[in-house]
Design a protein around this motif. Structure first.
Motif, PDB file in Angstrom:
ATOM      1  N   GLN A   1       0.843  -1.191   0.000  1.00  0.00           N
ATOM      2  CA  GLN A   1       0.000   0.000   0.000  1.00  0.00           C
ATOM      3  C   GLN A   1       0.878   1.241   0.000  1.00  0.00           C
ATOM      4  OE1 GLN A   1      -3.367  -0.487   0.216  1.00  0.00           O
ATOM      5  NE2 GLN A   1      -4.089   1.619   0.324  1.00  0.00           N
ATOM      6  N   VAL A   2       0.518   2.208  -0.842  1.00  0.00           N
ATOM      7  CA  VAL A   2       1.261   3.457  -0.927  1.00  0.00           C
ATOM      8  C   VAL A   2       0.280   4.604  -0.841  1.00  0.00           C
ATOM      9  CG1 VAL A   2       2.781   4.916  -2.324  1.00  0.00           C
ATOM     10  CG2 VAL A   2       3.044   2.423  -2.372  1.00  0.00           C
ATOM     11  N   ARG A   3       0.578   5.567  -0.002  1.00  0.00           N
ATOM     12  CA  ARG A   3      -0.245   6.775   0.077  1.00  0.00           C
ATOM     13  C   ARG A   3       0.559   7.925  -0.513  1.00  0.00           C
ATOM     14  NH1 ARG A   3      -1.620  10.499   4.849  1.00  0.00           N
ATOM     15  NH2 ARG A   3      -3.525  11.551   4.174  1.00  0.00           N
ATOM     16  N   LEU A   4      -0.089   8.685  -1.396  1.00  0.00           N
ATOM     17  CA  LEU A   4       0.550   9.834  -2.038  1.00  0.00           C
ATOM     18  C   LEU A   4      -0.180  11.101  -1.596  1.00  0.00           C
ATOM     19  CD1 LEU A   4       0.840   8.389  -5.668  1.00  0.00           C
ATOM     20  CD2 LEU A   4       2.614   8.419  -3.902  1.00  0.00           C
ATOM     21  N   VAL A   5       0.574  12.100  -1.172  1.00  0.00           N
ATOM     22  CA  VAL A   5      -0.015  13.354  -0.717  1.00  0.00           C
ATOM     23  C   VAL A   5       0.611  14.503  -1.486  1.00  0.00           C
ATOM     24  CG1 VAL A   5      -0.412  14.886   1.233  1.00  0.00           C
ATOM     25  CG2 VAL A   5      -0.428  12.407   1.578  1.00  0.00           C
ATOM     26  N   GLU A   6      -0.237  15.217  -2.235  1.00  0.00           N
ATOM     27  CA  GLU A   6       0.232  16.363  -3.001  1.00  0.00           C
ATOM     28  C   GLU A   6       0.104  17.642  -2.192  1.00  0.00           C
ATOM     29  OE1 GLU A   6      -2.172  13.885  -6.151  1.00  0.00           O
ATOM     30  OE2 GLU A   6      -2.424  14.534  -4.078  1.00  0.00           O
ATOM     31  N   SER A   7       0.936  18.610  -2.531  1.00  0.00           N
ATOM     32  CA  SER A   7       0.845  19.941  -1.938  1.00  0.00           C
ATOM     33  C   SER A   7       1.454  20.944  -2.905  1.00  0.00           C
ATOM     34  CB  SER A   7       1.563  19.994  -0.587  1.00  0.00           C
ATOM     35  OG  SER A   7       2.943  19.713  -0.746  1.00  0.00           O
ATOM     36  N   GLY A   8       1.191  22.226  -2.655  1.00  0.00           N
ATOM     37  CA  GLY A   8       1.816  23.270  -3.447  1.00  0.00           C
ATOM     38  C   GLY A   8       0.915  23.954  -4.450  1.00  0.00           C
ATOM     39  N   GLY A   9      -0.304  23.465  -4.604  1.00  0.00           N
ATOM     40  CA  GLY A   9      -1.207  24.106  -5.538  1.00  0.00           C
ATOM     41  C   GLY A   9      -1.655  25.467  -5.026  1.00  0.00           C
ATOM     42  N   GLY A  10      -2.346  26.197  -5.900  1.00  0.00           N
ATOM     43  CA  GLY A  10      -2.837  27.502  -5.489  1.00  0.00           C
ATOM     44  C   GLY A  10      -3.258  28.331  -6.669  1.00  0.00           C
ATOM     45  N   PHE A  11      -3.373  29.622  -6.413  1.00  0.00           N
ATOM     46  CA  PHE A  11      -3.804  30.585  -7.416  1.00  0.00           C
ATOM     47  C   PHE A  11      -2.589  31.402  -7.840  1.00  0.00           C
ATOM     48  CE2 PHE A  11      -7.070  33.187  -9.397  1.00  0.00           C
ATOM     49  CZ  PHE A  11      -6.414  34.396  -9.576  1.00  0.00           C
ATOM     50  N   VAL A  12      -2.429  31.571  -9.152  1.00  0.00           N
ATOM     51  CA  VAL A  12      -1.300  32.344  -9.662  1.00  0.00           C
ATOM     52  C   VAL A  12      -1.713  33.061 -10.932  1.00  0.00           C
ATOM     53  CG1 VAL A  12      -0.395  30.409 -11.011  1.00  0.00           C
ATOM     54  CG2 VAL A  12       1.175  32.191 -10.209  1.00  0.00           C
ATOM     55  N   GLN A  13      -1.102  34.190 -11.183  1.00  0.00           N
ATOM     56  CA  GLN A  13      -1.388  34.939 -12.403  1.00  0.00           C
ATOM     57  C   GLN A  13      -0.624  34.347 -13.584  1.00  0.00           C
ATOM     58  OE1 GLN A  13      -0.489  39.055 -11.508  1.00  0.00           O
ATOM     59  NE2 GLN A  13      -2.555  39.402 -10.742  1.00  0.00           N
ATOM     60  N   PRO A  14      -1.104  34.564 -14.789  1.00  0.00           N
ATOM     61  CA  PRO A  14      -0.381  34.075 -15.970  1.00  0.00           C
ATOM     62  C   PRO A  14       1.068  34.556 -15.956  1.00  0.00           C
ATOM     63  CG  PRO A  14      -2.554  34.837 -16.615  1.00  0.00           C
ATOM     64  CD  PRO A  14      -2.390  35.213 -15.168  1.00  0.00           C
ATOM     65  N   GLY A  15       1.967  33.650 -16.326  1.00  0.00           N
ATOM     66  CA  GLY A  15       3.389  33.947 -16.293  1.00  0.00           C
ATOM     67  C   GLY A  15       4.055  33.609 -14.980  1.00  0.00           C
ATOM     68  N   GLY A  16       3.269  33.285 -13.989  1.00  0.00           N
ATOM     69  CA  GLY A  16       3.804  32.958 -12.674  1.00  0.00           C
ATOM     70  C   GLY A  16       4.294  31.519 -12.575  1.00  0.00           C
ATOM     71  N   SER A  17       4.747  31.159 -11.380  1.00  0.00           N
ATOM     72  CA  SER A  17       5.319  29.831 -11.136  1.00  0.00           C
ATOM     73  C   SER A  17       4.720  29.205  -9.882  1.00  0.00           C
ATOM     74  CB  SER A  17       6.841  29.922 -10.956  1.00  0.00           C
ATOM     75  OG  SER A  17       7.474  30.418 -12.107  1.00  0.00           O
ATOM     76  N   LEU A  18       4.677  27.892  -9.879  1.00  0.00           N
ATOM     77  CA  LEU A  18       4.308  27.111  -8.706  1.00  0.00           C
ATOM     78  C   LEU A  18       5.164  25.857  -8.694  1.00  0.00           C
ATOM     79  CD1 LEU A  18       0.380  27.165  -8.656  1.00  0.00           C
ATOM     80  CD2 LEU A  18       1.893  28.234  -6.975  1.00  0.00           C
ATOM     81  N   LYS A  19       5.389  25.317  -7.506  1.00  0.00           N
ATOM     82  CA  LYS A  19       6.096  24.048  -7.393  1.00  0.00           C
ATOM     83  C   LYS A  19       5.232  23.093  -6.592  1.00  0.00           C
ATOM     84  CE  LYS A  19      10.570  21.970  -6.258  1.00  0.00           C
ATOM     85  NZ  LYS A  19      11.953  22.239  -5.808  1.00  0.00           N
ATOM     86  N   LEU A  20       4.845  22.006  -7.233  1.00  0.00           N
ATOM     87  CA  LEU A  20       4.057  20.971  -6.584  1.00  0.00           C
ATOM     88  C   LEU A  20       4.969  19.906  -5.984  1.00  0.00           C
ATOM     89  CD1 LEU A  20       1.234  20.389  -9.237  1.00  0.00           C
ATOM     90  CD2 LEU A  20       1.378  22.132  -7.431  1.00  0.00           C
ATOM     91  N   SER A  21       4.533  19.346  -4.875  1.00  0.00           N
ATOM     92  CA  SER A  21       5.255  18.246  -4.240  1.00  0.00           C
ATOM     93  C   SER A  21       4.319  17.075  -4.050  1.00  0.00           C
ATOM     94  CB  SER A  21       5.810  18.675  -2.872  1.00  0.00           C
ATOM     95  OG  SER A  21       6.710  19.743  -2.990  1.00  0.00           O
ATOM     96  N   CYS A  22       4.858  15.902  -4.155  1.00  0.00           N
ATOM     97  CA  CYS A  22       4.104  14.676  -3.903  1.00  0.00           C
ATOM     98  C   CYS A  22       4.966  13.801  -3.003  1.00  0.00           C
ATOM     99  CB  CYS A  22       3.788  13.963  -5.205  1.00  0.00           C
ATOM    100  SG  CYS A  22       3.113  12.298  -4.980  1.00  0.00           S
ATOM    101  N   THR A  23       4.490  13.572  -1.800  1.00  0.00           N
ATOM    102  CA  THR A  23       5.237  12.774  -0.841  1.00  0.00           C
ATOM    103  C   THR A  23       4.571  11.418  -0.669  1.00  0.00           C
ATOM    104  OG1 THR A  23       5.979  14.752   0.320  1.00  0.00           O
ATOM    105  CG2 THR A  23       6.114  12.673   1.508  1.00  0.00           C
ATOM    106  N   ALA A  24       5.357  10.378  -0.847  1.00  0.00           N
ATOM    107  CA  ALA A  24       4.860   9.015  -0.712  1.00  0.00           C
ATOM    108  C   ALA A  24       5.052   8.517   0.716  1.00  0.00           C
ATOM    109  CB  ALA A  24       5.591   8.097  -1.682  1.00  0.00           C
ATOM    110  N   SER A  25       4.216   7.551   1.091  1.00  0.00           N
ATOM    111  CA  SER A  25       4.257   7.037   2.461  1.00  0.00           C
ATOM    112  C   SER A  25       5.431   6.096   2.690  1.00  0.00           C
ATOM    113  CB  SER A  25       2.940   6.327   2.794  1.00  0.00           C
ATOM    114  OG  SER A  25       2.677   5.313   1.849  1.00  0.00           O
TER     115      SER A  25
END
Length: 113
Positions: A1-25
């Motif tokens: 069994q593996v649990r995956l948890v994402e984080s880092g999403g959000g609201f950003v204006q065009p041209g902006g940046s975000l970094k998503l993370s996914c941590t496994a159990s």
């Protein structure tokens, strides 16, 4: 069994940046592949980027040159998203195949002015 948890999403204006993370159990060292998918409202879930155990990466044409997938040595995979566009708006899901298919719960990314 593996649990995956994402984080880092959000609201950003065009041209902006975000970094998503996914941590496994547990350690992802032996996982054949880890990937990011996204699903916009009313559309199917599409592959965005993947990274294999040997480090090979693949990207959809729509994000090549803007997104970068990477992984650490333990249990986290990242998606660096630059020059974001409104069409990148979607729920982003982390995926891995470790015997079975495993999905995270998703994280919302909204790109809007």
């Amino acid at each position: 069994q593996v649990r995956l948890v994402e984080s880092g999403g959000g609201f950003v204006q065009p041209g902006g940046s975000l970094k998503l993370s996914c941590t496994a159990s547990r350690s992802i060292f032996s996982f054949t592949v880890m990937a990011w998918y996204r699903q916009a409202p009313g559309k199917q879930r599409d592959l965005v980027a993947s990274i294999r155990a040997g480090g090979q990466t693949d990207y959809s044409d729509s994000v090549k040159g803007r997104f970068t997938i990477s992984r650490d040595a333990r249990n986290t995979v990242y998606l660096q998203m630059n020059d974001l566009k409104p069409e990148d708006t979607a729920v982003y899901y982390c995926y891995t195949k470790a015997g079975y298919d495993y999905w995270g719960q998703g994280t919302q990314v909204t790109v809007s002015s």
